[in-house]
Design an enzyme around this catalytic site. Structure first.
Site, PDB file in Angstrom:
ATOM      1  N   LYS A  88       0.840  -1.200   0.000  1.00 51.44           N
ATOM      2  CA  LYS A  88       0.000   0.000   0.000  1.00 51.44           C
ATOM      3  C   LYS A  88       0.877   1.253   0.000  1.00 51.44           C
ATOM      4  O   LYS A  88       0.599   2.224  -0.697  1.00 51.44           O
ATOM      5  CB  LYS A  88      -0.953  -0.017   1.213  1.00 51.44           C
ATOM      6  CG  LYS A  88      -2.055  -1.047   1.031  1.00 51.44           C
ATOM      7  CD  LYS A  88      -2.861  -1.354   2.284  1.00 51.44           C
ATOM      8  CE  LYS A  88      -3.783  -2.546   1.998  1.00 51.44           C
ATOM      9  NZ  LYS A  88      -4.554  -2.984   3.161  1.00 51.44           N
ATOM     10  N   GLN A 105      -4.716  -1.659   9.300  1.00 53.28           N
ATOM     11  CA  GLN A 105      -4.572  -2.979   8.691  1.00 53.28           C
ATOM     12  C   GLN A 105      -5.172  -4.056   9.601  1.00 53.28           C
ATOM     13  O   GLN A 105      -4.859  -4.121  10.784  1.00 53.28           O
ATOM     14  CB  GLN A 105      -3.073  -3.263   8.428  1.00 53.28           C
ATOM     15  CG  GLN A 105      -2.810  -4.556   7.700  1.00 53.28           C
ATOM     16  CD  GLN A 105      -3.387  -4.579   6.284  1.00 53.28           C
ATOM     17  OE1 GLN A 105      -3.286  -3.622   5.534  1.00 53.28           O
ATOM     18  NE2 GLN A 105      -4.016  -5.692   5.922  1.00 53.28           N
ATOM     19  N   ASP A 127     -11.201   2.553   3.607  1.00 52.61           N
ATOM     20  CA  ASP A 127     -11.465   1.120   3.421  1.00 52.61           C
ATOM     21  C   ASP A 127     -12.968   0.850   3.253  1.00 52.61           C
ATOM     22  O   ASP A 127     -13.362  -0.253   2.875  1.00 52.61           O
ATOM     23  CB  ASP A 127     -10.958   0.328   4.645  1.00 52.61           C
ATOM     24  CG  ASP A 127      -9.653  -0.397   4.346  1.00 52.61           C
ATOM     25  OD1 ASP A 127      -9.387  -0.663   3.148  1.00 52.61           O
ATOM     26  OD2 ASP A 127      -8.907  -0.711   5.301  1.00 52.61           O
TER      27      ASP A 127
END
Ligand code: NAD
Length: 284
Positions: A52, A96, A119
């Site tokens: 990422k 994460q 997200d």
């Protein structure tokens, strides 16, 4: 014989489009910043986070990295999120997953400002998707819609069957396919006679988490098959939830593993970071 949906190529196109938009914003004096939070030492998570960060570098998005020890408490993590929520320079916050067991994952996701939830996991964004309002969309299903559209697949009026009802893939996928005017069926571990249902699918989206479970008899001739699964086999190679060799000859289009859905997730994360500029502006 099937054609391959090339997720590597399509994700590269999207990242290039993002790069252009980021550069255009930069000319207006707008910088886009993603805060990436990693807790603990999970090796797979470290790889994802690294990928990422690399995508941020490529597209010109600034990334701020927070790597916290395994012993981090829920309170400490919540404090960091509050700080990032309040920071006007931060557009997007990504925590994460999975988090260490001592931390309540949903509590953390709920604490991220819905305006910075790149997200798309915050209940407000999940709700917005289900009633057709603007907001962030979960990256993997968002990427699958792009794969289908950019491969020329007509979605309107098609029978779409989704295997899996997770919050991250199956459910948002169903909402997105509905938004694209498909007739949607969601199947799961309690579905009776799965083969009978999947054999009616013009578009079959598979997110089960079981290596090569979907064999040729689950698939209608000429179907489009999207394989979300990703597994490391004993020989070190990757495979999906679909038995690719057996299924590919039967369908019109299919995503390979690797090189199908996988690369799209990060590309759509970058896209969500760009979208954050408008989403944050609209809320002011
Ligand atoms: P999950 O374990 O949360 O959900 C799996 C779903 O499959 C459940 O809803 C369950 O009801 C259903 N299921 C299980 N057994 C079944 C059966 N026998 N018949 C029908 N349905 C069954 O998994 P997830 O998070 O949705 O992920 C699914 C897969 O996709 C995993 O392999 C994961 O690694 C992969 N994944 C890939 C990406 C990517 O970027 N490529 C992103 C997310 C997940």
């Amino acid at each position: 014989m099937s054609e391959i949906i090339d997720g590597k190529k399509i994700s590269a196109q999207i990242k290039d489009e993002v790069k252009e938009k980021v550069a255009a914003y930069a000319k207006e004096g707008i910088e886009i910043t993603l805060a990436v939070v990693l807790v603990g030492n999970d090796p797979a998570s470290a790889v994802y986070v690294n990928n990422k960060k690399k995508a941020c570098e490529y597209t010109g998005i600034k990334s701020l990295s927070y790597e916290l020890p395994e012993e981090t408490t829920e309170e400490e993590l919540l404090e960091l999120i509050e700080k990032l929520n309040a920071d006007d320079k931060v557009n997007g916050i990504l925590v994460q997953l999975p988090l260490p067991k001592a931390i309540d994952e949903q509590k953390i996701l709920d604490a991220i400002s819905p305006l910075k939830d790149v997200d798309g996991f915050h209940p407000q964004n999940v709700g917005a998707l289900s009633i057709g309002k603007k907001g962030y969309v979960s990256c993997t299903p968002f990427g699958i819609i792009e794969l289908l559209k950019r491969s020329g697949v007509e979605i309107t009026g098609k029978n779409a069957v989704i295997i899996g009802r997770s919050n991250i893939v199956g459910k948002p996928m169903a909402m997105l396919m509905l938004r694209e005017n498909a007739t949607v069926t969601v199947t799961h571990s309690k579905t009776v006679d799965l083969k009978n249902v999947t054999n009616k699918a013009d578009i079959l989206i598979v997110a089960i988490g079981k290596p090569k479970m979907i064999t040729a008899e689950y698939v209608k001739d000429g179907a489009v098959v999207i394989d979300v699964g990703i597994h490391r086999m004993d020989n070190g190679k990757l495979c999906g939830d679909v038995d690719y060799e057996a299924v590919a000859p039967k369908c019109s289009l299919i995503t390979p593993v690797p090189g199908g859905v996988g690369p799209m997730t990060i590309a759509m994360l970058m896209q969500n970071c760009v979208n954050s500029v408008e989403i944050i502006k609209a809320a002011k």
